[in-house]
Design an enzyme around this catalytic site. Sequence first.
Site, PDB file in Angstrom:
ATOM      1  CG  PHE A 110       2.830   1.560   9.171  1.00 36.90           C
ATOM      2  CD1 PHE A 110       2.487   0.988  10.383  1.00 36.90           C
ATOM      3  CD2 PHE A 110       3.918   2.417   9.132  1.00 36.90           C
ATOM      4  CE1 PHE A 110       3.209   1.249  11.526  1.00 36.90           C
ATOM      5  CE2 PHE A 110       4.652   2.692  10.264  1.00 36.90           C
ATOM      6  CZ  PHE A 110       4.291   2.107  11.464  1.00 36.90           C
ATOM      7  CB  ALA A 111       1.508   6.172   5.996  1.00 31.87           C
ATOM      8  CG  ASN A 156      -2.035   1.044   1.104  1.00 26.03           C
ATOM      9  OD1 ASN A 156      -1.928   1.972   0.305  1.00 26.03           O
ATOM     10  ND2 ASN A 156      -3.063   0.918   1.901  1.00 26.03           N
ATOM     11  CG  ASP A 157       1.654   3.281   3.653  1.00 26.84           C
ATOM     12  OD1 ASP A 157       0.562   3.744   3.247  1.00 26.84           O
ATOM     13  OD2 ASP A 157       1.860   2.990   4.842  1.00 26.84           O
ATOM     14  CB  VAL A 158       5.999   0.624  -0.935  1.00 23.26           C
ATOM     15  CG1 VAL A 158       6.585   0.466   0.460  1.00 23.26           C
ATOM     16  CG2 VAL A 158       5.215  -0.607  -1.334  1.00 23.26           C
TER      17      VAL A 158
END
Lengths: 476, 92
Positions: free
Chosen positions: A442-443, A403-405
């Site tokens: 996570f972010a 997701n965040d990456v």
Amino acid sequence: MDTSIIAQIAYLVSAILFVSGIKQLASPATARSGNIRASVAMLLAIVVTLLDNQILHWTTVVAAVIAGAVIGGVLARKIEMTAMPQLVAAFNGFGGGASAAVAAAEFIRLGGNGPGLAVGTGATIVLSTLIGAVTFSGSLIAFGKLQGIVTGRPVTFPLQKILNALLFLGVLVVGAGLADVGIGDAVASLFGSSAIEIGGPFFLALVAGALILGVLLVIPIGGADMPVVVSLLNSYSGLAAAATGFVLGNMMLIIAGSLVGAAGLILTQLMCKAMNRSLGNVAFGAFGTDGPTAKAKTGERPVRDVDAEQAAMVLAYAGSVAVVPGYGLAVAQAQHELKKVCDLLEERGVRVRFGVHPVAGRMPGHMNVLLAEADVSYDKLLDLDDINAEFDTTDVVLIVGANDVVNPAARDPDSVIAGMPILDVDKARAVIVMKRSLSPGFAGIDNDLFYMENTLMFFGDAREQMSELVKEVREA
Amino acid sequence: MGELLIGLYVFVLATLAGREVISKVPPTLHTPLMSGANAISGIAIIGALVVTGVADSTWVRVLGIAGIVMATINVVGGFMVTDRMLQMFKKR
């Protein structure tokens, strides 16, 4: 400990084998023999040490070695590849614990604080006990977080940083007292006792303080920041061994310990760079939430969702596919099914490769190990820069549990992940995102990628959906 | 030159040598690098062996044994699991 000339030379040979063994890790083709070389170096160091010292308690020593070897061997054979981060965290802790135990034993053997203890020796004992104990308790917490025993969310409370700072200062004062650099006498007189009598309790205070410090340093760190923590603890376990080398005046310990210290530090720097965050921010930022608890605005914007049949069509008729794995792949244990899909695609003539972000997963290189386990050839595992150069000529990107990456918000200077190097998947012609829901990563921020025109959301458990995909691609 | 100072020389130079060889390890192999390095940090075992071997009091012996067990888990487990991982990295 007085080491004979022959033993010193054998240690030197060990040191050379350690360095050249690590050097062979630079290529997957030679890495295995490099690891074997390093283990031979270790065996040589152990045998030489046993022969060079007058071992009085052979039975005890041999029994302890056998016990440790059996435990370590069983763990190494049984562990699932997805659980590698927690295993390494636990091993880090044992390494740190061993160093602290040796330093503590030396402290007792030398008669505690007092005239018998040279200033340098006292300081090195304090240092190796401190680093070793922090590594031990910190690694146990990291293990607990990765294993799911301790919450993966950052644990914070008021005045946490101040408490940490005070505790650190307290440990330093006690340590300085033990190391007998002058403050020791001052503190001792404060308690109305001589330095010798107070040595024992002070040492226990040092150990207790260091253990608590290790816990407090790791609990505020969230799940996805674990690659940094595991790397840092890895570095500490090396530094603890090196410090023990100073205690015993043993060059072998210093050399091997500093090699590990350097390895951990390099990995720590790489992980921080891959998130565009400083070590201080990771350690004290209490960043993210590690779960779907963050409230983000989702569901307001339309997404295009597809089922397995449609996803299979898109993949099967592509010329080139790039797969981007994330922690969700490890959680769902979907790597073997993913490999089947990729094999079927390759049989159809589709070019398939994998783009792995440095912080994907819970430790450096986590995804590569999972894919290697699933028999993916390592020349298809591309790192960030290499795969980014290929996205604009890629037909379909298949994102599995990441997701965040892949969040384009990293290019927005106002975002919390601003400046983080990401995989530019949105440059590909189409993107399929395999994910359980639209919940943020996570972010804790929404991912614009999911709402883009060329993005197809393929919802569901990664393993189940991947099995469906295997069937559908076969029929496509 | 004091022993402490010699130790410091060795520490700094070994760190620099480590930096050189380790920075060449590709991201693909970062997990095995870490678990292999981890096994090497079990070098504390040689300290634990010496301390236990000459132990003259119960506490020294207890700590020494704890040190040997923990370090051996680290060494044996670390090298074995690294080997298990590395044999999976194949080129086809």
